[in-house]
Design a protein around this motif. Structure first.
Motif, PDB file in Angstrom:
ATOM      1  N   LEU A 263      -7.345 -23.104  15.580  1.00  0.00           N
ATOM      2  CA  LEU A 263      -6.679 -23.000  14.278  1.00  0.00           C
ATOM      3  C   LEU A 263      -6.956 -21.650  13.619  1.00  0.00           C
ATOM      4  N   MET A 264      -7.503 -20.713  14.389  1.00  0.00           N
ATOM      5  CA  MET A 264      -7.813 -19.393  13.820  1.00  0.00           C
ATOM      6  C   MET A 264      -6.548 -18.529  13.869  1.00  0.00           C
ATOM      7  N   ASP A 265      -5.560 -18.941  13.067  1.00  0.00           N
ATOM      8  CA  ASP A 265      -4.257 -18.282  13.070  1.00  0.00           C
ATOM      9  C   ASP A 265      -4.126 -17.294  11.921  1.00  0.00           C
ATOM     10  N   PHE A 266      -3.192 -16.395  12.059  1.00  0.00           N
ATOM     11  CA  PHE A 266      -2.823 -15.527  10.930  1.00  0.00           C
ATOM     12  C   PHE A 266      -1.349 -15.181  11.088  1.00  0.00           C
ATOM     13  N   LYS A 267      -0.809 -14.515  10.069  1.00  0.00           N
ATOM     14  CA  LYS A 267       0.605 -14.151  10.138  1.00  0.00           C
ATOM     15  C   LYS A 267       0.767 -12.681   9.827  1.00  0.00           C
ATOM     16  N   VAL A 268       1.720 -12.053  10.509  1.00  0.00           N
ATOM     17  CA  VAL A 268       2.068 -10.666  10.193  1.00  0.00           C
ATOM     18  C   VAL A 268       3.431 -10.686   9.516  1.00  0.00           C
ATOM     19  N   PHE A 269       3.487 -10.180   8.285  1.00  0.00           N
ATOM     20  CA  PHE A 269       4.749 -10.108   7.546  1.00  0.00           C
ATOM     21  C   PHE A 269       5.259  -8.681   7.654  1.00  0.00           C
ATOM     22  N   ALA A 270       6.350  -8.496   8.395  1.00  0.00           N
ATOM     23  CA  ALA A 270       6.933  -7.158   8.514  1.00  0.00           C
ATOM     24  C   ALA A 270       8.135  -7.084   7.579  1.00  0.00           C
ATOM     25  N   ASP A 271       8.032  -6.235   6.576  1.00  0.00           N
ATOM     26  CA  ASP A 271       9.097  -6.111   5.572  1.00  0.00           C
ATOM     27  C   ASP A 271       9.591  -4.681   5.522  1.00  0.00           C
ATOM     28  N   ASP A 272      10.796  -4.492   4.934  1.00  0.00           N
ATOM     29  CA  ASP A 272      11.255  -3.109   4.774  1.00  0.00           C
ATOM     30  C   ASP A 272      10.349  -2.408   3.768  1.00  0.00           C
ATOM     31  N   GLN A 273      10.401  -1.094   3.765  1.00  0.00           N
ATOM     32  CA  GLN A 273       9.451  -0.292   2.987  1.00  0.00           C
ATOM     33  C   GLN A 273       9.420  -0.696   1.509  1.00  0.00           C
ATOM     34  N   ALA A 274      10.598  -0.931   0.911  1.00  0.00           N
ATOM     35  CA  ALA A 274      10.652  -1.247  -0.521  1.00  0.00           C
ATOM     36  C   ALA A 274       9.898  -2.538  -0.809  1.00  0.00           C
ATOM     37  N   LYS A 275      10.120  -3.551   0.035  1.00  0.00           N
ATOM     38  CA  LYS A 275       9.461  -4.840  -0.177  1.00  0.00           C
ATOM     39  C   LYS A 275       7.948  -4.700   0.053  1.00  0.00           C
ATOM     40  N   PHE A 276       7.580  -3.894   1.046  1.00  0.00           N
ATOM     41  CA  PHE A 276       6.156  -3.672   1.309  1.00  0.00           C
ATOM     42  C   PHE A 276       5.493  -2.962   0.127  1.00  0.00           C
ATOM     43  N   ASP A 277       6.169  -1.934  -0.404  1.00  0.00           N
ATOM     44  CA  ASP A 277       5.615  -1.204  -1.551  1.00  0.00           C
ATOM     45  C   ASP A 277       5.431  -2.130  -2.753  1.00  0.00           C
ATOM     46  N   LYS A 278       6.379  -3.051  -2.916  1.00  0.00           N
ATOM     47  CA  LYS A 278       6.287  -4.010  -4.017  1.00  0.00           C
ATOM     48  C   LYS A 278       5.049  -4.895  -3.830  1.00  0.00           C
ATOM     49  N   TRP A 279       4.847  -5.308  -2.598  1.00  0.00           N
ATOM     50  CA  TRP A 279       3.674  -6.141  -2.283  1.00  0.00           C
ATOM     51  C   TRP A 279       2.393  -5.373  -2.585  1.00  0.00           C
ATOM     52  N   VAL A 280       2.350  -4.089  -2.177  1.00  0.00           N
ATOM     53  CA  VAL A 280       1.155  -3.263  -2.422  1.00  0.00           C
ATOM     54  C   VAL A 280       0.892  -3.184  -3.924  1.00  0.00           C
ATOM     55  N   ALA A 281       1.948  -2.904  -4.706  1.00  0.00           N
ATOM     56  CA  ALA A 281       1.782  -2.775  -6.162  1.00  0.00           C
ATOM     57  C   ALA A 281       1.261  -4.085  -6.749  1.00  0.00           C
ATOM     58  N   GLN A 282       1.830  -5.187  -6.267  1.00  0.00           N
ATOM     59  CA  GLN A 282       1.423  -6.518  -6.749  1.00  0.00           C
ATOM     60  C   GLN A 282      -0.054  -6.786  -6.425  1.00  0.00           C
ATOM     61  N   MET A 283      -0.466  -6.392  -5.209  1.00  0.00           N
ATOM     62  CA  MET A 283      -1.840  -6.643  -4.771  1.00  0.00           C
ATOM     63  C   MET A 283      -2.837  -5.767  -5.527  1.00  0.00           C
ATOM     64  N   GLN A 284      -2.362  -4.618  -6.019  1.00  0.00           N
ATOM     65  CA  GLN A 284      -3.291  -3.702  -6.693  1.00  0.00           C
ATOM     66  C   GLN A 284      -3.454  -4.031  -8.177  1.00  0.00           C
ATOM     67  N   LYS A 285      -2.550  -4.865  -8.672  1.00  0.00           N
ATOM     68  CA  LYS A 285      -2.600  -5.228 -10.089  1.00  0.00           C
ATOM     69  C   LYS A 285      -3.679  -6.286 -10.284  1.00  0.00           C
ATOM     70  N   PRO A 286      -4.646  -6.060 -11.192  1.00  0.00           N
ATOM     71  CA  PRO A 286      -5.679  -7.084 -11.359  1.00  0.00           C
ATOM     72  C   PRO A 286      -5.102  -8.381 -11.947  1.00  0.00           C
ATOM     73  N   ALA A 287      -5.573  -9.527 -11.456  1.00  0.00           N
ATOM     74  CA  ALA A 287      -5.110 -10.810 -11.978  1.00  0.00           C
ATOM     75  C   ALA A 287      -6.045 -11.236 -13.104  1.00  0.00           C
ATOM     76  N   VAL A 288      -5.489 -11.592 -14.239  1.00  0.00           N
ATOM     77  CA  VAL A 288      -6.320 -12.006 -15.371  1.00  0.00           C
ATOM     78  C   VAL A 288      -5.958 -13.435 -15.743  1.00  0.00           C
ATOM     79  N   ALA A 289      -6.999 -14.264 -15.938  1.00  0.00           N
ATOM     80  CA  ALA A 289      -6.763 -15.653 -16.336  1.00  0.00           C
ATOM     81  C   ALA A 289      -6.136 -15.672 -17.723  1.00  0.00           C
ATOM     82  N   GLN A 290      -5.016 -16.410 -17.865  1.00  0.00           N
ATOM     83  CA  GLN A 290      -4.286 -16.408 -19.136  1.00  0.00           C
ATOM     84  C   GLN A 290      -4.552 -17.667 -19.958  1.00  0.00           C
ATOM     85  N   THR A 291      -4.207 -18.807 -19.406  1.00  0.00           N
ATOM     86  CA  THR A 291      -4.270 -20.042 -20.192  1.00  0.00           C
ATOM     87  C   THR A 291      -5.696 -20.574 -20.282  1.00  0.00           C
ATOM     88  N   ALA A 292      -5.888 -21.553 -21.170  1.00  0.00           N
ATOM     89  CA  ALA A 292      -7.215 -22.162 -21.347  1.00  0.00           C
ATOM     90  C   ALA A 292      -7.663 -22.799 -20.037  1.00  0.00           C
TER      91      ALA A 292
END
Ligand code: CUA
Length: 325
Positions: A209-238
């Motif tokens: 069960l030691m599986d993983f996935k490779v997501f190959a996307d076009d450059q624009a979608k990949f860049d969006k993913w990078v930007a999303q991953m670099q943005k810190p996540a902050v807890a919002q609700t109570a």
């Protein structure tokens, strides 16, 4: 009996169909294509050797068979320098013919891509999960490797505990993960898609069960993913803030990289994942299942049971983890 054979053959062939993203014979990457070339090359060479050997074998069987009325011992021959030279030299040539492209491809695939924008990822094999650290991008993920289509991705393969093997059948690989040694290779995907990755070295109870996935996307979608991953996540609700507290108290020890002996995946962007533990669909229900009894999902996993929380605390923890996007 014929029916049994047909049924068995059908079952065996049905197994060959399976997941197209696991098909070595239909590669979507340059490394996979090179590996397929080698498979074909050695296979057809083998077929040639087989044909020659079988032809000689059948010829000898027929030509020197026992004939009616001839009941004497045939003439016996001992030693033949010509024959010995032939069966020594021919295999040497055949091995050289196989070795040259194999060694060339091996060195070629281990080379560091020279392109300035080549992506470099440190891959770390753990019992039983994969860690991906993107050099220069400050991104750490687990179980999911995102890459842009058509670009070489340089992989530095590290091992944390025991032997594993990194393998994305449709893209290439099957390179050993060896603790204390760094192996390198590069991959690319020529077509967008999700490619299934596997551990290809028996490494313990959770190996299958030691599986993983490779997501190959076009450059624009990949860049969006990078930007999303670099943005810190902050807890919002109570509820998310409550979940954050529970996470700090119960999970951070292993999931923050502060404990060198026990390392769990970095969960700071967990909400962006598409799978849980690399195998379950990413939803609340599966997250609860995993937290409450990881062994039922992935036997041998080092993740402890989180079955002692009040239902409200569990809700908050799940809410918090899922919000980390
Ligand atoms: Cu890791 Cu098998």
């Amino acid at each position: 009996r014929v029916l049994t054979v047909l049924v068995l053959a059908t079952l065996v062939l049905a197994g060959c169909q399976g997941d197209p993203s696991l098909n070595v014979l239909d590669p979507s990457g340059t490394a996979g294509q090179k590996q397929l070339d080698l498979i074909k090359w050695s296979f057809f060479l083998m077929c040639g050797v087989f044909a020659v050997v079988i032809t000689i074998f059948i010829y000898v069987l027929i030509r020197f068979r026992k004939r009616k009325g001839k009941d004497v011992m045939p003439e016996q021959t001992h030693g033949s320098v010509t024959l010995e030279i032939i069966w020594t030299v021919v295999p040497i040539i055949l091995l050289a013919v196989l070795a040259v492209p194999t060694v060339t491809y091996t060195f070629d695939l281990a080379e560091v891509p020279q392109e300035d924008d080549a992506i470099k990822v440190k891959v770390i094999g753990h019992q039983y999960w994969w860690e991906f650290q993107y050099e220069g991008l400050n991104i750490k993920t687990a179980q999911e490797l995102h890459i842009p289509v058509g670009k070489k991705v340089h992989l530095e393969i590290h091992g944390e505990d025991v032997l594993h093997a990194f393998w994305v059948p449709a893209l290439g690989g099957k390179i050993d993960v060896i603790p204390g040694r760094v192996n390198t290779m590069w991959l690319d995907a020529q077509k967008p898609g999700v490619y299934q990755g596997k551990c290809a070295e028996l490494c313990g109870a959770g190996h299958a069960l030691m599986d993983f996935k490779v997501f190959a996307d076009d450059q624009a979608k990949f860049d969006k993913w990078v930007a999303q991953m670099q943005k810190p996540a902050v807890a919002q609700t109570a509820s998310q803030k409550e979940g954050e507290k529970i996470f700090m108290q119960n999970c951070l020890g292993c999931h923050a990289g502060t404990n060198p002996r026990i390392q769990g995946p970095d969960l700071s962007k967990f909400g962006n994942r598409e799978t849980i533990a690399g195998i379950l669909k990413h939803d609340d229900q599966n997250l609860r299942k995993w937290l409450k009894n990881p062994q039922s999902v992935k036997p041998g996993a080092l993740m402890p049971k989180i079955d002692y929380l009040e239902p409200k605390e569990m809700d908050a923890l799940v809410d918090y983890l899922m919000s980390r996007k």
